[in-house]
Design a protein around this motif. Structure first.
Motif, PDB file in Angstrom:
ATOM      1  N   GLU A  39       0.664  -1.348  -0.252  1.00 29.63           N
ATOM      2  CA  GLU A  39       0.299  -0.103   0.054  1.00 29.63           C
ATOM      3  C   GLU A  39       0.661   0.930  -0.192  1.00 29.63           C
ATOM      4  N   ASP A  40       1.969   1.612   0.902  1.00 26.75           N
ATOM      5  CA  ASP A  40       2.605   2.406   0.624  1.00 26.75           C
ATOM      6  C   ASP A  40       3.579   1.853  -0.750  1.00 26.75           C
ATOM      7  N   ARG A  41       3.963   1.468  -1.140  1.00 24.75           N
ATOM      8  CA  ARG A  41       4.850   1.299  -2.740  1.00 24.75           C
ATOM      9  C   ARG A  41       3.150   2.052  -3.592  1.00 24.75           C
ATOM     10  N   ALA A  42       2.089   1.747  -3.287  1.00 20.56           N
ATOM     11  CA  ALA A  42       1.097   2.056  -4.423  1.00 20.56           C
ATOM     12  C   ALA A  42       0.799   3.496  -3.933  1.00 20.56           C
ATOM     13  N   ARG A  43       0.897   3.899  -3.480  1.00 19.86           N
ATOM     14  CA  ARG A  43       0.587   4.703  -2.926  1.00 19.86           C
ATOM     15  C   ARG A  43       2.120   6.045  -3.089  1.00 19.86           C
ATOM     16  N   GLU A  44       3.093   5.583  -3.375  1.00 24.71           N
ATOM     17  CA  GLU A  44       3.979   6.995  -3.811  1.00 24.71           C
ATOM     18  C   GLU A  44       3.824   7.362  -4.764  1.00 24.71           C
ATOM     19  N   LEU A  45       4.017   5.468  -5.617  1.00 30.72           N
ATOM     20  CA  LEU A  45       3.657   4.967  -7.117  1.00 30.72           C
ATOM     21  C   LEU A  45       2.101   6.581  -7.428  1.00 30.72           C
ATOM     22  N   SER A  46       1.324   6.223  -6.856  1.00 27.79           N
ATOM     23  CA  SER A  46       0.527   7.231  -7.494  1.00 27.79           C
ATOM     24  C   SER A  46       0.725   8.960  -7.469  1.00 27.79           C
ATOM     25  N   LYS A  47       1.221   9.045  -6.188  1.00 20.74           N
ATOM     26  CA  LYS A  47       1.674  10.223  -6.216  1.00 20.74           C
ATOM     27  C   LYS A  47       2.635  11.486  -7.316  1.00 20.74           C
ATOM     28  N   GLY A  48       2.525  10.413  -7.897  1.00 19.07           N
ATOM     29  CA  GLY A  48       3.845  10.382  -9.337  1.00 19.07           C
ATOM     30  C   GLY A  48       2.941  10.685 -10.877  1.00 19.07           C
ATOM     31  N   LEU A  49       1.510  10.314 -10.366  1.00 22.03           N
ATOM     32  CA  LEU A  49       1.202  10.198 -11.503  1.00 22.03           C
ATOM     33  C   LEU A  49      -0.097  11.650 -11.831  1.00 22.03           C
ATOM     34  N   ARG A  50      -0.461  11.573 -13.083  1.00 21.28           N
ATOM     35  CA  ARG A  50      -1.087  12.144 -13.318  1.00 21.28           C
ATOM     36  C   ARG A  50      -2.333  11.866 -13.592  1.00 21.28           C
ATOM     37  N   CYS A  51      -3.348  12.709 -12.808  1.00 26.98           N
ATOM     38  CA  CYS A  51      -4.798  12.271 -13.184  1.00 26.98           C
ATOM     39  C   CYS A  51      -4.917  12.913 -14.802  1.00 26.98           C
ATOM     40  N   LEU A  52      -5.292  11.538 -15.785  1.00 24.93           N
ATOM     41  CA  LEU A  52      -5.760  12.492 -16.797  1.00 24.93           C
ATOM     42  C   LEU A  52      -7.275  13.438 -17.314  1.00 24.93           C
ATOM     43  N   VAL A  53      -8.263  13.962 -15.785  1.00 17.11           N
ATOM     44  CA  VAL A  53      -9.240  14.254 -16.404  1.00 17.11           C
ATOM     45  C   VAL A  53      -8.466  15.965 -15.233  1.00 17.11           C
ATOM     46  N   CYS A  54      -8.191  15.573 -14.402  1.00 19.64           N
ATOM     47  CA  CYS A  54      -7.962  17.213 -13.819  1.00 19.64           C
ATOM     48  C   CYS A  54      -6.798  17.279 -13.920  1.00 19.64           C
ATOM     49  N   GLN A  55      -5.468  16.736 -14.722  1.00 17.68           N
ATOM     50  CA  GLN A  55      -4.555  16.966 -15.023  1.00 17.68           C
ATOM     51  C   GLN A  55      -2.922  18.026 -14.224  1.00 17.68           C
ATOM     52  N   ASN A  56      -3.500  18.698 -13.523  1.00 21.31           N
ATOM     53  CA  ASN A  56      -3.143  18.752 -11.748  1.00 21.31           C
ATOM     54  C   ASN A  56      -2.843  18.114 -11.009  1.00 21.31           C
ATOM     55  N   GLU A  57      -3.417  17.364 -10.986  1.00 24.33           N
ATOM     56  CA  GLU A  57      -3.627  16.561  -9.846  1.00 24.33           C
ATOM     57  C   GLU A  57      -3.023  15.286  -9.950  1.00 24.33           C
ATOM     58  N   ILE A  59      -2.952  11.160  -9.150  1.00 21.39           N
ATOM     59  CA  ILE A  59      -4.110  10.365  -9.047  1.00 21.39           C
ATOM     60  C   ILE A  59      -4.806  10.033  -7.779  1.00 21.39           C
ATOM     61  N   ASP A  60      -3.785  10.327  -6.634  1.00 24.90           N
ATOM     62  CA  ASP A  60      -3.725  10.074  -5.303  1.00 24.90           C
ATOM     63  C   ASP A  60      -4.847  10.954  -4.687  1.00 24.90           C
ATOM     64  N   GLU A  61      -4.636  11.566  -5.117  1.00 25.36           N
ATOM     65  CA  GLU A  61      -5.768  12.989  -4.468  1.00 25.36           C
ATOM     66  C   GLU A  61      -7.473  13.095  -5.701  1.00 25.36           C
ATOM     67  N   SER A  62      -6.981  13.093  -6.809  1.00 25.30           N
ATOM     68  CA  SER A  62      -8.077  13.121  -7.793  1.00 25.30           C
ATOM     69  C   SER A  62      -9.340  12.249  -7.732  1.00 25.30           C
ATOM     70  N   ASN A  63     -10.413  12.479  -7.511  1.00 23.50           N
ATOM     71  CA  ASN A  63     -12.193  11.720  -7.459  1.00 23.50           C
ATOM     72  C   ASN A  63     -11.776  11.699  -8.481  1.00 23.50           C
ATOM     73  N   ALA A  64     -11.868  11.757  -9.896  1.00 28.11           N
ATOM     74  CA  ALA A  64     -12.694  11.919 -11.299  1.00 28.11           C
ATOM     75  C   ALA A  64     -11.807   9.364 -11.225  1.00 28.11           C
ATOM     76  N   PRO A  65     -13.033   9.503 -12.392  1.00 35.27           N
ATOM     77  CA  PRO A  65     -13.419   8.148 -12.531  1.00 35.27           C
ATOM     78  C   PRO A  65     -12.399   7.433 -13.133  1.00 35.27           C
ATOM     79  N   LEU A  66     -11.523   8.001 -13.810  1.00 35.31           N
ATOM     80  CA  LEU A  66      -9.869   7.255 -14.588  1.00 35.31           C
ATOM     81  C   LEU A  66      -8.812   7.812 -13.579  1.00 35.31           C
ATOM     82  N   ALA A  67      -8.998   8.540 -12.901  1.00 35.19           N
ATOM     83  CA  ALA A  67      -8.300   8.522 -10.779  1.00 35.19           C
ATOM     84  C   ALA A  67      -8.192   6.896 -10.294  1.00 35.19           C
ATOM     85  N   ARG A  68      -9.441   6.754  -9.565  1.00 37.89           N
ATOM     86  CA  ARG A  68      -9.641   6.085  -9.640  1.00 37.89           C
ATOM     87  C   ARG A  68      -9.580   4.606  -9.984  1.00 37.89           C
ATOM     88  N   GLU A  69      -9.512   3.944 -11.245  1.00 38.98           N
ATOM     89  CA  GLU A  69      -9.015   3.007 -12.181  1.00 38.98           C
ATOM     90  C   GLU A  69      -7.940   3.201 -12.578  1.00 38.98           C
TER      91      GLU A  69
END
Length: 159
Positions: A39-57, A59-69
């Motif tokens: 889970e810690d590794r997943a959270r660290e990776l998620s912090k470095g990935l861009r939400c393709l919907v929000c674009q400046n967040e 995926i760890d911070e975004s509530n968009a359905p694509l970020a969840r996927e």
């Protein structure tokens, strides 16, 4: 009594504002892995990935359905035994480098990273050479008066 009540209200207001300032993570409870290390590794990776919907967040911070996927894909890949680099490579292959919040600095991206400073240095060189050439140029001189003009000037001054 009213002073104490006012202080209590002020304290509650400060506490409420402090709790609202804490960033809210969008990870749903059903997404969380049972293994804390994964889970810690997943959270660290998620912090470095861009939400393709929000674009400046991330995926760890975004509530968009694509970020969840994307969060679910990251966790699935980690459970399958992929390393962090393999997970990132998989997502970059699938979505392109735009999915990374911090783009890579290798390959063709090196041209983009170096073109800004290179163009700045070229502009400095062009500016310096222009200033140097201007300082060496002869100062413009006024043409001397012709004989007719000198004669006319003397006539005007003598009047």
């Amino acid at each position: 009594m009213t002073k104490a009540l006012t202080m209590l209200k002020a304290g509650l207001l400060v506490l409420m504002m402090a709790t609202m300032a804490v960033p809210v993570m969008a990870v749903q409870p059903d997404e969380v892995l049972e293994d804390p290390a994964l889970e810690d590794r997943a959270r660290e990776l998620s912090k470095g990935l861009r939400c393709l919907v929000c674009q400046n967040e991330s995926i760890d911070e975004s509530n968009a359905p694509l970020a969840r996927e994307l969060r679910i894909v990251v966790r699935e890949r980690l459970v399958e035994g992929d390393s962090d680099d393999e997970v990132m490579d998989y997502l970059v292959e699938r979505y392109g480098e735009f999915v990374l919040l911090k783009p890579r600095t290798d390959g063709w991206n090196m041209i983009l990273w170096l073109s800004g400073p290179a163009l700045f240095l070229i502009a400095l060189g062009v500016g310096a050479s222009y200033i140097r050439s201007r300082s060496k140029a002869a100062a413009p001189t006024e043409a001397a008066l012709s004989d007719d003009e000198k004669k006319r000037l003397e006539e005007l001054l003598n009047e």
